[in-house]
Scaffold this motif. Structure first.
Motif, PDB file in Angstrom:
ATOM      1  N   UNK A  93       0.829  -1.208   0.000  1.00 18.84           N
ATOM      2  CA  UNK A  93       0.000   0.000   0.000  1.00 18.84           C
ATOM      3  C   UNK A  93       0.862   1.256   0.000  1.00 18.84           C
ATOM      4  N   UNK A  94       1.850   1.310   0.883  1.00 18.77           N
ATOM      5  CA  UNK A  94       2.676   2.513   0.989  1.00 18.77           C
ATOM      6  C   UNK A  94       3.448   2.764  -0.297  1.00 18.77           C
ATOM      7  N   UNK A  95       4.037   1.721  -0.863  1.00 14.93           N
ATOM      8  CA  UNK A  95       4.774   1.897  -2.116  1.00 14.93           C
ATOM      9  C   UNK A  95       3.836   2.331  -3.239  1.00 14.93           C
ATOM     10  N   UNK A  96       2.601   1.845  -3.201  1.00 17.63           N
ATOM     11  CA  UNK A  96       1.619   2.281  -4.186  1.00 17.63           C
ATOM     12  C   UNK A  96       1.320   3.766  -4.074  1.00 17.63           C
ATOM     13  N   UNK A  97       1.205   4.264  -2.835  1.00 17.81           N
ATOM     14  CA  UNK A  97       0.988   5.700  -2.618  1.00 17.81           C
ATOM     15  C   UNK A  97       2.177   6.501  -3.148  1.00 17.81           C
ATOM     16  N   UNK A  98       3.401   6.065  -2.826  1.00 17.28           N
ATOM     17  CA  UNK A  98       4.594   6.779  -3.284  1.00 17.28           C
ATOM     18  C   UNK A  98       4.645   6.834  -4.806  1.00 17.28           C
ATOM     19  N   UNK A  99       4.395   5.703  -5.460  1.00 17.39           N
ATOM     20  CA  UNK A  99       4.426   5.661  -6.920  1.00 17.39           C
ATOM     21  C   UNK A  99       3.346   6.553  -7.517  1.00 17.39           C
ATOM     22  N   UNK A 100       2.171   6.552  -6.900  1.00 19.73           N
ATOM     23  CA  UNK A 100       1.075   7.384  -7.392  1.00 19.73           C
ATOM     24  C   UNK A 100       1.425   8.867  -7.289  1.00 19.73           C
ATOM     25  N   UNK A 101       2.042   9.262  -6.187  1.00 20.47           N
ATOM     26  CA  UNK A 101       2.443  10.659  -6.014  1.00 20.47           C
ATOM     27  C   UNK A 101       3.423  11.078  -7.102  1.00 20.47           C
ATOM     28  N   UNK A 102       4.428  10.233  -7.350  1.00 20.42           N
ATOM     29  CA  UNK A 102       5.461  10.569  -8.333  1.00 20.42           C
ATOM     30  C   UNK A 102       4.869  10.650  -9.735  1.00 20.42           C
ATOM     31  N   UNK A 103       3.911   9.790 -10.027  1.00 18.10           N
ATOM     32  CA  UNK A 103       3.263   9.845 -11.343  1.00 18.10           C
ATOM     33  C   UNK A 103       2.351  11.054 -11.467  1.00 18.10           C
ATOM     34  N   UNK A 104       1.802  11.505 -10.348  1.00 25.16           N
ATOM     35  CA  UNK A 104       0.834  12.593 -10.384  1.00 25.16           C
ATOM     36  C   UNK A 104       1.490  13.962 -10.559  1.00 25.16           C
ATOM     37  N   UNK A 105       2.638  14.157  -9.938  1.00 25.03           N
ATOM     38  CA  UNK A 105       3.298  15.467  -9.981  1.00 25.03           C
ATOM     39  C   UNK A 105       4.806  15.257 -10.057  1.00 25.03           C
ATOM     40  N   UNK A 106       5.529  16.158 -10.733  1.00 27.12           N
ATOM     41  CA  UNK A 106       6.980  15.984 -10.911  1.00 27.12           C
ATOM     42  C   UNK A 106       7.782  16.355  -9.666  1.00 27.12           C
ATOM     43  N   UNK A 107       7.517  15.677  -8.557  1.00 22.52           N
ATOM     44  CA  UNK A 107       8.247  15.942  -7.316  1.00 22.52           C
ATOM     45  C   UNK A 107       9.707  15.529  -7.484  1.00 22.52           C
ATOM     46  N   UNK A 108      10.567  16.172  -6.722  1.00 23.34           N
ATOM     47  CA  UNK A 108      11.991  15.818  -6.735  1.00 23.34           C
ATOM     48  C   UNK A 108      12.280  14.647  -5.807  1.00 23.34           C
ATOM     49  N   UNK A 109      11.378  14.408  -4.882  1.00 27.04           N
ATOM     50  CA  UNK A 109      11.586  13.312  -3.949  1.00 27.04           C
ATOM     51  C   UNK A 109      10.391  13.118  -3.046  1.00 27.04           C
ATOM     52  N   UNK A 110      10.493  12.104  -2.197  1.00 27.52           N
ATOM     53  CA  UNK A 110       9.458  11.772  -1.228  1.00 27.52           C
ATOM     54  C   UNK A 110      10.050  11.876   0.176  1.00 27.52           C
ATOM     55  N   UNK A 111       9.340  12.567   1.064  1.00 25.75           N
ATOM     56  CA  UNK A 111       9.687  12.579   2.483  1.00 25.75           C
ATOM     57  C   UNK A 111       8.965  11.412   3.154  1.00 25.75           C
ATOM     58  N   UNK A 112       9.697  10.583   3.887  1.00 26.47           N
ATOM     59  CA  UNK A 112       9.094   9.483   4.629  1.00 26.47           C
ATOM     60  C   UNK A 112       9.278   9.762   6.112  1.00 26.47           C
ATOM     61  N   UNK A 113       8.204  10.220   6.721  1.00 30.63           N
ATOM     62  CA  UNK A 113       8.225  10.518   8.148  1.00 30.63           C
ATOM     63  C   UNK A 113       7.988   9.224   8.937  1.00 30.63           C
ATOM     64  N   UNK A 114       8.448   9.219  10.169  1.00 24.42           N
ATOM     65  CA  UNK A 114       8.267   8.080  11.069  1.00 24.42           C
ATOM     66  C   UNK A 114       8.849   6.808  10.469  1.00 24.42           C
ATOM     67  N   UNK A 115       9.990   6.936   9.815  1.00 26.54           N
ATOM     68  CA  UNK A 115      10.716   5.752   9.371  1.00 26.54           C
ATOM     69  C   UNK A 115      11.556   5.335  10.567  1.00 26.54           C
TER      70      UNK A 115
END
Length: 249
Positions: A93-115
């Protein structure tokens, strides 16, 4: 974005999802934040790039109130924080959210809080986490198992490294974007973090703990290309006049 620009920062975070699990864009996997009428993620990314800054989309790995409300059986029973064990289902689920975000907008990266890892022992191991323990440690445990501290630490270490490999495979491997992780380090030579591949491979590692004395140890664990960042606010006693005597170099 104007505020960040005025501070002369080189990157900032916007919301992909928030701590509670709701999306700030039109997601197929997560419900949209209540009352959100515009594509906040895409708009802030575009404005940030126009201003010459990198933009990272925020996510939270260790908790998701929306998801737990829909699937309460996936949450640890003892904890009010870090409630989600890093099972294969949840990482999907989490990886799906990350991939969806990257496909949706040209972000430079993902912040992963509470890792991070939970600090409480379990009074009861839920079935999902008992299976996770079997996968990571190669042995079964009972619902009321009491584990020695070193065994629990090794289990948590393996969970974090496995989660990192899954997430990095998506963000670094498939989409070639940066990963920013947040950890509340509490002590040097922590067996969970010593030699942990996450610290060697992440693009940014934020020490959320206000203890500046940990920076040298964190830097010794980080990879050559990892940027170690120190948090300056958020705890009682975080006063700028107390920080002026600290050598930030």
């Amino acid at each position: 974005v104007e505020w960040y620009k005025g501070m002369h920062v080189n990157n900032f975070w916007t919301f992909g999802t928030t701590y509670n699990g709701y999306a700030w864009y039109d997601s197929r996997l997560a419900p949209k934040a209540v009352g959100l009428r515009r594509d906040f993620l895409a708009e802030t990314v575009e404005l940030g790039h126009q201003a010459g800054m990198e933009v990272f989309a925020y996510t939270c790995l260790g908790d998701n109130g929306m998801l737990i409300s829909r699937k309460p059986e996936i949450a640890r029973v003892d904890e009010t924080m870090y409630r989600l064990p890093l099972t294969e289902w949840y990482l999907d689920y989490f990886c799906g959210i990350c991939a969806e975000i990257v496909r949706h907008a040209p972000v430079d990266g993902i912040v992963i809080d509470w890792f991070r890892y939970p600090q409480n022992r379990r009074s009861r191991w839920i079935p999902e986490e008992r299976e996770l323990f079997r996968q990571q440690m190669g042995e079964a445990i009972s619902e009321d198992a009491e584990l020695p501290r070193d065994v629990l630490e090794e289990y948590e270490r393996r969970c974090l490294e496995h989660a990192w490999r899954r997430i990095s495979r998506v963000l670094h491997g498939e989409y070639h974007v940066k990963i920013w992780t947040n950890q509340p380090f509490e002590k040097a030579d922590d067996p969970i973090w010593n030699g942990n591949i996450l610290l060697k491979e992440a693009d940014y590692v934020l020490n959320e703990c206000p203890d500046f004395s940990l920076l040298s140890w964190i830097a010794s664990q980080a990879g050559e290309d990892t940027m170690v960042v120190q948090n300056l606010c958020g705890w009682a006693g975080h006063r700028l006049d107390e920080l002026q005597s600290i050598d930030l170099n």
